[in-house]
Design an enzyme around this catalytic site. Structure first.
Site, short mmCIF file in Angstrom:
data_model
loop_
_atom_site.label_atom_id
_atom_site.label_comp_id
_atom_site.label_asym_id
_atom_site.label_seq_id
_atom_site.Cartn_x
_atom_site.Cartn_y
_atom_site.Cartn_z
N ASP A 197 0.88 -1.16 0.00
CA ASP A 197 0.00 0.00 0.00
C ASP A 197 0.93 1.22 0.00
OD1 ASP A 197 -2.27 1.74 0.59
OD2 ASP A 197 -1.46 1.80 2.62
N ASP B 13 -1.69 -0.65 6.10
CA ASP B 13 -1.88 -0.12 7.46
C ASP B 13 -3.31 0.30 7.75
OD1 ASP B 13 -1.54 3.38 7.44
OD2 ASP B 13 -1.67 2.15 5.66
N ASP C 90 -7.16 -1.65 3.90
CA ASP C 90 -6.17 -2.67 3.52
C ASP C 90 -6.48 -4.03 4.14
OD1 ASP C 90 -4.59 -0.90 2.04
OD2 ASP C 90 -3.61 -0.18 3.85
#
Length: 618
Positions: free
Chosen positions: A317, A511, A515
């Site tokens: 990410d 995080d 996600d």
């Protein structure tokens, strides 16, 4: 450990005395046999009790049963010394195991100290000491110098230096004042501060880290399950073979005695004990989990380590994972005739009372406090920015709409230069420049990507950010592939396509709450522990406590080393055992030979596993 050392030492002394009695006092009836028997009981009584109680627990064919059958049989045929040798060395092996497990636990148990038991609660102007678990959200607490913060909280009064090494491993303190969020377990170094609790103790960072750690060893890896299944089939099989070895040859081969073949069968049983596998394989994973935790990497069990060792693709990410997730001023662009310092000062005048992330980044870049005197008045325009009046001067700081509404023209070519967020500034209806703020890369982000590529692990980035920003970040980090402007469901679809793309496992590192589905879907889910959402941490197999993406390569190296040691132990233990079993069945070995093949191999396998406790990934 002291008890075990005393027990083994005392048994060894009686064993030595038995040999002396046999050599120098053979005329004394039963002297050596008595000494050997005492030596045997010192180290064997607990094993005998466990084997007997196993009859009622359903654990009939465990290693204590094998030890009991082999040693009692040796006593019956008069091989007292060898019976003692089997029991003594078995206990030495168990002692090695206990020692190594305790060593590997130390790095995990150190985390237990990060959760303080007590908290200082403000009640009606007075301070009362209560248990940390009694703290409720919005309670006001006092944290004195030298104390740990009992829960996740925000400072409402006072300033101090914070040591966060217990959570992140970083020894460098940082300064924190009013409005700063503090995680439980961090240490207050300098001044007393008043804080407001934002989480209860059971939901705070330190408690979650402990919960993850305490549960880490409970999830078995495939290799551990293999050893369990293997032992369940292997142990009864060798018992049956030993019985056949004791009975069949004397019946079929003329001149062979039952005494000879019973001795061989007993030696066969000693060798067949699967201690080396049953002990060393789980111990390798346990030691590795302890090693990883000391590096700030929490692994939720052996399964995660085994899966991580086979990773060939890592998907990142962007925000909060590769970047800090916080705005920082990256460019100050005044018009001609205005200095950067002057432009930043006038922006700070407007933003000094705002808690907006971009406003905070401007105040951080300015670095000084604004004298909020009577001459300065500030008016916030929702969704557009701020209007400040200082004497006869009117200063605007905000977006293009704010300036347009106030009749200020902004050169059209400026927008083409901006890649982040911009604050446009005008004074007395004249445009005087703009300040650019961007989410900046974490210091070790490039190191993480470079190290992964060096290990032949491909890197990907999936983000909901714009094409310009995503490609800029990916290019600066040399990431293999990037997809942008993704909704959570789009991110999940992209991850599925990556996982199907080639052989090997795929790890996803994120995080945020958005996600969590991708973390759960991936072969190895990795979450940022310090600032990551609870959903991401809960879904993850591995948690990076200090939010450093470079720790993923440390975790990969630990996982690969662990699997190498596990395979070494399995191959070594099985190889030696099968060889010695064959030799004993053919009559080319005795009980001492069997002792080495069992206890000796176990000790060597345990020592090999213990290497993970001191393993350095660099």
């Amino acid at each position: 450990m002291k008890k075990d050392i005393i027990k083994c030492s005392l048994s060894a002394l009686f064993l030595l005395a038995g040999f002396i009695g046999k050599l120098f006092f053979p005329f004394v009836p039963y002297l050596s046999e008595t000494l050997f028997l005492v030596s045997y009981l010192i180290v064997g009584i607990e094993v005998l009790i466990n084997a007997f109680s196993g009859l009622f627990r359903g654990n009939l064919l465990d290693e204590t049963f094998l030890m009991t059958v082999a040693t009692v049989g040796a006593l019956i045929i008069g091989e007292f010394a060898e019976a003692v040798g089997v029991m003594l060395f078995y206990n030495v092996g168990e002692m090695f195991q206990e020692y190594s497990v305790n060593k590997s636990r130390k790095s995990i148990q150190a985390l237990m100290e990060i959760c303080p038991d007590k908290a200082n609660l403000f009640i009606n102007g007075e301070v009362k000491e209560i248990y940390a678990e009694e703290v409720k959200i919005n309670d006001i607490l006092l944290v004195r110098p030298g104390e740990r913060f009992p829960v996740d909280c925000v400072i409402i009064k006072g300033e101090t230096s914070i040591n966060k090494s217990a959570l992140t491993g970083e020894s460098l303190p940082y300064e924190a004042g009013e409005g700063a969020e503090i995680l439980s377990g961090e240490i207050n170094l300098s001044g007393a501060v008043q804080v407001k609790a934002i989480k209860e103790a059971k939901e705070s960072a330190a408690a979650k880290i402990l919960e993850l750690t305490e549960n880490a060893a409970e999830r078995k890896s495939k290799s551990e399950k293999f050893i369990t299944r293997f032992s369940a089939v292997y142990t009864p099989l060798v018992v049956i073979l030993a019985l056949l070895l004791a009975v069949v040859p004397p019946l079929l081969i003329q001149g062979e005695t039952y005494e000879t073949w019973i001795y061989r069968a007993l030696s066969f049983l000693v060798v067949s004990c699967p201690c080396a596998l049953v002990i060393s394989v789980p111990l390798s994973f346990f030691a590795s989990i302890g090693r990883a935790s000391s590096e700030g990497i929490l692994v939720k069990g052996g399964t995660s380590l085994e899966s991580l060792s086979k990773v060939t693709k890592v998907v990142f990410d962007k925000t909060g994972t590769l970047t800090k997730g916080q705005f920082e001023v990256t460019g100050i662009h005044p018009v001609e005739g205005v200095s950067e310092k002057e432009l930043l000062f006038k922006a700070a005048l407007c933003e000094c009372n705002s808690n907006h992330p971009i406003a905070l980044s401007i105040m951080k870049a300015y670095g000084n406090k604004i004298d909020n005197s009577e001459n300065l008045s500030i008016k916030e325009v929702p969704g557009k920015g701020v209007v400040a009046a200082l004497g006869e001067n009117e200063i605007l700081a905000g977006n293009l709409k704010l300036l347009k509404d106030n009749g200020v023209a902004v050169p059209s070519e400026i927008n083409k230069e901006i890649t982040g967020a911009a604050v446009y500034i005008a004074e007395n209806e004249k445009f005087i420049g703009f300040i650019e703020a961007c989410d900046t890369l974490k210091e070790d982000a490039k190191d993480a990507v470079t190290a992964l590529e060096r290990e032949n692990i491909r890197t990907f980035m999936l983000t909901g950010d714009s094409k310009i920003n995503a490609e800029k970040i990916a290019s600066s980090l040399n990431i293999s592939s990037v997809k942008y402007e993704l909704l959570p469901e789009d991110k999940l679809t992209s991850l599925e396509n990556i996982m199907k793309g080639s052989k090997g496992n795929t790890a996803f590192i994120g995080d945020g709450i958005n996600d969590a589905p991708s973390i759960a879907l991936s072969d190895v889910g990795v979450a940022m522990g310090a600032l990551g959402s609870d959903a991401a941490v809960e879904a993850a197999d591995i948690v990076l406590v200090d939010d450093k993406p470079s720790k993923i390569i440390t975790a990969v190296k630990i996982a690969k080393k662990t699997m190498k040691i596990v395979k070494e132990n399995i191959a070594f233990a099985l190889g030696v055992k099968f060889l010695v079993l064959l030799l004993i069945a053919l009559g080319f070995g005795n009980m001492w030979f069997a002792i080495f093949a069992d206890v000796g191999v176990s000790v060597l396998a345990i020592l090999n596993s213990m290497r993970m406790i001191i393993y350095k990934s660099k």
